[in-house]
Design a protein around this motif. Structure first.
Motif, short mmCIF file in Angstrom:
data_model
loop_
_atom_site.label_atom_id
_atom_site.label_comp_id
_atom_site.label_asym_id
_atom_site.label_seq_id
_atom_site.Cartn_x
_atom_site.Cartn_y
_atom_site.Cartn_z
N VAL A 32 -59.27 -10.49 -112.81
CA VAL A 32 -60.15 -11.32 -113.14
C VAL A 32 -61.64 -11.28 -112.23
CG1 VAL A 32 -61.12 -13.79 -113.37
CG2 VAL A 32 -59.03 -13.03 -114.10
N ILE A 33 -61.34 -11.12 -110.85
CA ILE A 33 -62.65 -11.26 -110.13
C ILE A 33 -63.20 -9.74 -110.27
CG2 ILE A 33 -63.35 -10.96 -107.77
CD1 ILE A 33 -60.99 -13.15 -107.21
N THR A 34 -62.56 -8.75 -110.38
CA THR A 34 -63.22 -7.25 -110.47
C THR A 34 -63.96 -7.17 -111.69
OG1 THR A 34 -61.29 -6.40 -109.34
CG2 THR A 34 -62.69 -5.11 -110.77
N ILE A 35 -63.45 -7.84 -112.66
CA ILE A 35 -63.96 -7.34 -114.22
C ILE A 35 -65.35 -8.35 -114.02
CG2 ILE A 35 -63.92 -7.71 -116.50
CD1 ILE A 35 -60.97 -6.95 -116.21
N THR A 36 -65.07 -9.51 -113.93
CA THR A 36 -66.22 -10.70 -113.95
C THR A 36 -67.33 -10.44 -113.03
OG1 THR A 36 -65.00 -12.26 -112.35
CG2 THR A 36 -64.60 -12.18 -114.97
N THR A 37 -67.10 -9.92 -112.03
CA THR A 37 -68.14 -9.52 -110.70
C THR A 37 -68.72 -8.22 -110.68
OG1 THR A 37 -66.62 -9.33 -109.01
CG2 THR A 37 -67.24 -11.47 -109.18
N GLY A 38 -67.94 -7.39 -111.07
CA GLY A 38 -68.63 -5.96 -111.20
C GLY A 38 -68.34 -5.36 -109.78
N GLN A 39 -67.82 -5.85 -108.69
CA GLN A 39 -67.24 -5.50 -107.67
C GLN A 39 -66.29 -4.39 -107.39
OE1 GLN A 39 -69.25 -6.56 -104.64
NE2 GLN A 39 -70.39 -7.57 -105.99
N ASP A 40 -66.14 -3.77 -106.35
CA ASP A 40 -65.27 -2.77 -106.34
C ASP A 40 -63.74 -3.49 -106.38
OD1 ASP A 40 -63.37 -1.25 -104.03
OD2 ASP A 40 -64.74 0.01 -104.93
#
Length: 258
Positions: free
Chosen positions: A83-91
């Motif tokens: 969830v965090i990777t997809i929603t924030t676009g972070q590594d």
């Protein structure tokens, strides 16, 4: 990426059902890959879910909740990391680090649920002794509810506040710290593999380990063909061991007859 209401609802329900299934049918149990992939599909990026789920699955190798002990909630960590990777676009390393942090929190939540179930069990015993079986059965359903909420609540909070909170935290982090998180995200799966190897007869079959390392590190072969070759080698070893066992038993039988 802005998460829609229906995505929040479905992913929260998925987290709830995962925990119930983990203590119920246990068909999927600690399958972090599957749950992360489903979350990725819901958010429109199944490949990221598969990648994060596979990384978390490696971290969990060699770690199990034996005799009622509590361990980090790896599938929850994989879902949160996705969830965090997809929603924030972070590594993905940043998402993994945040997911594992939430998964580690699952240890404390698991203990709370088990303590509550201890009170529930005593209440069931009271109702059983009093012959109030309908009340006893109603109390029984509180057990799955407690366990389901231990995953559903953290997942819901991450979905509801995660993007804004995580983006704010990440923007406040220095570049060296986010880089360190990415490195840690790459190292943790290796630690999980090392933990698994400590339980396996590595010294006895070191040659197979060396061959697999060469195929992956030097020849760049993908995991699937290496796994197929490993399975073929394991089958040949199994046939050799069983044939030796049968031959030994037959020879012993002949000596006894003579």
């Amino acid at each position: 990426m802005q998460i829609a209401v229906w995505q929040i609802v479905i992913i929260t329900v998925l987290a709830f059902l995962y925990r119930i299934e983990r203590y119920g049918t246990q068909v999927l149990n600690y399958n972090a890959v599957l749950y992360a992939w489903i979350v990725g599909l819901i958010l429109g990026d199944g490949l990221t879910g598969l990648t994060i789920g596979a990384s978390v699955q490696l971290m969990s190798l060699g770690v199990a909740a034996i005799a009622g002990s509590s361990v980090p909630d790896w599938p929850l960590g994989a879902m949160v990391g996705t969830v965090i990777t997809i929603t924030t676009g972070q590594d993905m390393g940043v998402g993994l680090a945040a997911g594992i942090a939430v998964g580690t929190l699952g240890v404390q939540l698991d203990v709370v649920a088990k303590v509550l179930n201890g009170f529930m069990a005593r209440k069931q015993a009271v109702y059983a002794q009093a012959g109030e079986y309908s009340k006893m059965k109603r109390v029984t359903f509180l057990g799955p509810l407690f366990f389901g909420l231990t995953d559903a609540i953290p997942m819901f909070l991450v979905l509801l506040f995660g993007e804004a909170v995580v983006n704010g935290v990440i923007s406040a982090m220095p570049a060296w710290f986010t880089a360190a998180l990415s490195i840690a995200g790459g190292i943790l799966p290796v630690i999980g593999m090392a933990a698994l190897l400590s339980y396996m007869p590595v010294k006895q079959y070191f040659s197979f380990l060396a061959v697999g390392f060469v195929l992956s590190a030097y020849l760049g072969l993908a995991i699937l063909p290496i796994a197929i070759l490993g399975g073929a080698a394991a089958y040949e070893v199994y046939k050799k061991l069983t044939s030796t066992s049968v031959a030994t038993t037959t020879n012993e039988g002949v000596l006894e007859d003579e």
